[in-house]
Design a protein around this motif. Structure first.
Motif, mmCIF file in Angstrom:
data_model
loop_
_atom_site.group_PDB
_atom_site.id
_atom_site.type_symbol
_atom_site.label_atom_id
_atom_site.label_comp_id
_atom_site.label_asym_id
_atom_site.label_seq_id
_atom_site.Cartn_x
_atom_site.Cartn_y
_atom_site.Cartn_z
ATOM 1 N N UNK B 187 0.828 -1.216 0.000
ATOM 2 C CA UNK B 187 0.000 0.000 0.000
ATOM 3 C C UNK B 187 0.862 1.266 0.000
ATOM 4 N N UNK B 190 2.130 1.400 -4.046
ATOM 5 C CA UNK B 190 1.365 1.049 -5.236
ATOM 6 C C UNK B 190 1.024 2.237 -6.139
ATOM 7 N N UNK B 211 -3.093 0.212 -12.953
ATOM 8 C CA UNK B 211 -4.391 0.878 -13.127
ATOM 9 C C UNK B 211 -5.423 -0.059 -13.763
ATOM 10 N N UNK B 214 -6.680 -2.317 -11.066
ATOM 11 C CA UNK B 214 -7.614 -1.611 -10.171
ATOM 12 C C UNK B 214 -8.983 -1.513 -10.820
ATOM 13 N N UNK B 218 -11.853 -3.457 -9.168
ATOM 14 C CA UNK B 218 -12.409 -2.398 -8.325
ATOM 15 C C UNK B 218 -11.804 -2.478 -6.923
ATOM 16 N N UNK B 219 -10.516 -2.667 -6.889
ATOM 17 C CA UNK B 219 -9.825 -2.816 -5.608
ATOM 18 C C UNK B 219 -8.401 -2.298 -5.754
ATOM 19 N N UNK B 220 -7.781 -2.026 -4.607
ATOM 20 C CA UNK B 220 -6.394 -1.588 -4.629
ATOM 21 C C UNK B 220 -5.498 -2.787 -4.920
ATOM 22 N N UNK B 223 -5.208 -4.872 -1.886
ATOM 23 C CA UNK B 223 -6.341 -5.775 -1.631
ATOM 24 C C UNK B 223 -6.347 -6.959 -2.596
#
Lengths: 123, 235
Positions: B187, B190, B211, B214, B218-220, B223
């Motif tokens: 985190x 990223x 990107x 992501x 729909x997540x980092x 995650x």
């Protein structure tokens, strides 16, 4: 150099968030019509993102004609006031829709939501 | 041509397989995250690329040629643990790097040092751990390399130092060169990554644009990584 505070949510593509925040910086006049933008590298360091990601965001703003490149001089904000007004209206429209739909969620009608805005807005 | 390419790379220590058929391509001009848990094989992979370990089988190509003495001149490597002689002063460390590496930019090193409020006559041993990490990064980033390989550059430093380290990486990352950042602290890094490589149990399990991942999940990245390698999401 005009410094912009960027904020990100890691769950959405970073370049999209850059496009959104730069668009706001432009329509709000933080980066005024016709003015020169900081370089890609300066903007990337300011936002603490990868210069490639910043470049991608700027390319998108350029394809929307919000900014343009002068070959040797760098990137500039458009002088097209009608375009700036149009984008500002679009952003305002999104905010209004969000406001009225959030108000509807807590059971406040459209007419009442306007009353609330008049009474409490600006506080 | 890729800047760096690994083909069917395998490495074992005794009979323990550490890397198993690793295939990778790194293009120029990118910041890449090599992400994996402790013991996933990150450092072994990095040491192989830096020619510090011998390959069991497979190939590593740098600009199309097998790695060796020549590639070392163009790869700037930040090891996980410092190899600096702590009795040296900063000035002596700068001198050593200037003598070792033709691409060492002393002026850049001085500029970066000025940001840290350190003086050249200071002994490395007298500096805090965070300061030592920053100095090490200054040495590595002051080279005009084609590839920077940073092994856990954020390990064991406080958040303010992390920010400073990321800023140093970003502001010295020049067009055409690439940076590989190996870390398990996803985190924190990223946001600056173009591409990610997930490594687990000695194998590459996922590669892609940060990107795009992501948008797809729909997540980092953090995650996505956690949902792949940890049964339960932990924070």
């Amino acid at each position: 150099m005009q410094v912009i505070q960027f904020k990100f949510d890691n769950e959405r593509p970073i370049y999209l968030q850059l496009v959104e925040q730069l668009r706001v910086a432009i329509v709000s006049g933080a980066y005024a019509a016709g003015s020169r933008l900081p370089s890609v590298r300066e903007l990337a360091v300011m936002a603490k993102v990868n210069p490639n990601t910043m470049q991608k965001a700027l390319t998108e703003l350029e394809s929307d004609r919000l900014i343009f490149t002068e070959r040797t001089n760098g990137k500039f904000v458009t002088n097209d006031q009608r375009l700036l007004d149009k984008i500002k209206t679009e952003l305002a429209s999104d905010l209004v829709q969000k406001y009225t739909s959030d108000m509807a969620k807590i059971g406040i009608t459209y007419a009442d939501s306007i009353k609330y805005l008049k009474q409490l807005g600006g506080q | 041509m890729a800047l760096l390419e690994c083909k069917h790379l395998c490495k074992s220590f005794d009979r323990r397989v550490v890397l198993n058929d690793v295939n990778l391509k790194i293009d120029k001009g990118k910041i890449i995250g090599l992400l994996g848990k402790n013991g996933a094989g990150k450092s072994t992979l990095i040491k192989l690329v830096n020619d510090l370990l011998t390959i069991d089988s497979g190939q590593i190509l740098f600009k199309g040629k097998p790695i060796g003495v020549k590639s070392k001149a163009h790869i700037s490597y930040l090891p996980e643990r410092t190899y600096l002689d702590k009795t040296m002063t900063i000035k002596q460390a700068f001198k050593m790097f200037s003598e070792f590496y033709a691409d060492f930019d002393l002026e850049r090193a001085h500029t970066l040092l000025a940001d840290l409020d350190l003086t050249e006559d200071m002994k490395i041993a007298k500096m805090s751990k965070g300061m030592q990490e920053k100095l090490q990064l200054i040495l590595v980033m002051s080279r005009d390399a084609d590839l920077y390989i940073l092994d856990e550059p954020l390990g064991g430093v406080d958040p303010a130092t992390r920010d400073h380290i990321l800023d140093t990486i970003l502001s010295n990352f020049k067009e055409g060169s690439s940076v590989i950042i190996s870390t398990h602290l996803i985190s924190d890094v990223e946001r600056i990554l173009d591409d990610v490589i997930f490594i687990d149990k000695g194998q590459i399990v996922l590669t892609g644009s940060a990107d795009k991942l992501r948008a797809k999940h729909k997540a980092s990245i953090n995650d996505i990584f956690r949902s792949m390698f940890y049964a339960k999401k932990t924070h």
